[in-house]
Motif scaffolding. Sequence first.
Motif, short mmCIF file in Angstrom:
data_model
loop_
_atom_site.label_atom_id
_atom_site.label_comp_id
_atom_site.label_asym_id
_atom_site.label_seq_id
_atom_site.Cartn_x
_atom_site.Cartn_y
_atom_site.Cartn_z
N PRO A 4 0.83 -1.20 0.00
CA PRO A 4 0.00 0.00 0.00
C PRO A 4 0.87 1.25 0.00
O PRO A 4 1.99 1.24 0.48
N THR A 5 0.35 2.30 -0.57
CA THR A 5 1.03 3.59 -0.57
C THR A 5 0.09 4.62 0.02
O THR A 5 -1.11 4.36 0.14
N PRO A 6 0.60 5.80 0.38
CA PRO A 6 -0.31 6.82 0.92
C PRO A 6 -1.44 7.18 -0.04
O PRO A 6 -2.53 7.53 0.39
N THR A 7 -1.19 7.07 -1.36
CA THR A 7 -2.24 7.39 -2.33
C THR A 7 -3.15 6.20 -2.59
O THR A 7 -4.18 6.33 -3.22
N CYS A 8 -2.76 5.02 -2.12
CA CYS A 8 -3.56 3.81 -2.32
C CYS A 8 -3.60 3.02 -1.02
O CYS A 8 -3.04 1.92 -0.92
N PRO A 9 -4.26 3.57 0.01
CA PRO A 9 -4.30 2.87 1.30
C PRO A 9 -5.22 1.65 1.23
O PRO A 9 -6.17 1.61 0.46
N ASP A 37 -11.68 -4.21 -2.39
CA ASP A 37 -11.00 -5.30 -3.10
C ASP A 37 -10.77 -6.43 -2.10
O ASP A 37 -9.88 -6.35 -1.27
N PRO A 38 -11.59 -7.49 -2.15
CA PRO A 38 -11.46 -8.56 -1.15
C PRO A 38 -10.17 -9.37 -1.25
O PRO A 38 -9.90 -10.20 -0.42
N HIS A 39 -9.35 -9.08 -2.27
CA HIS A 39 -8.06 -9.77 -2.40
C HIS A 39 -6.91 -8.96 -1.83
O HIS A 39 -5.79 -9.46 -1.71
N ARG A 40 -7.17 -7.69 -1.49
CA ARG A 40 -6.13 -6.81 -0.94
C ARG A 40 -6.74 -5.98 0.18
O ARG A 40 -7.64 -5.19 -0.05
N PHE A 41 -6.21 -6.19 1.37
CA PHE A 41 -6.70 -5.46 2.54
C PHE A 41 -5.63 -5.52 3.60
O PHE A 41 -4.54 -6.04 3.37
N ARG A 42 -5.92 -4.98 4.75
CA ARG A 42 -4.96 -5.11 5.85
C ARG A 42 -5.70 -5.49 7.11
O ARG A 42 -6.90 -5.30 7.24
#
Length: 71
Positions: A4-9, A37-42
């Motif tokens: 993740p980036t600050p522009t794409c948390p 996006d259920p494939h990318r989270f934290r």
Amino acid sequence: MFKPTPTCPLPDIREARIDPTLPVNERLRLFASSVSDPHRFRVGDTAVEVLFDDGAPSLQSCLTNLCKRLQ
């Protein structure tokens, strides 16, 4: 690996509030819309990216083989 980036948390799935009394399909829909996006989270500070191996056996095949061994 996705970072993740600050522009794409990434959304934290701990913040998703889903009513457990709803039907499964509705809970899945609400979860997917809350994380975008259920494939990318934290989870907290840990970024998670779910990947699937196209060459791996299917879940159905694995469960069938497991049941055969348990007989």
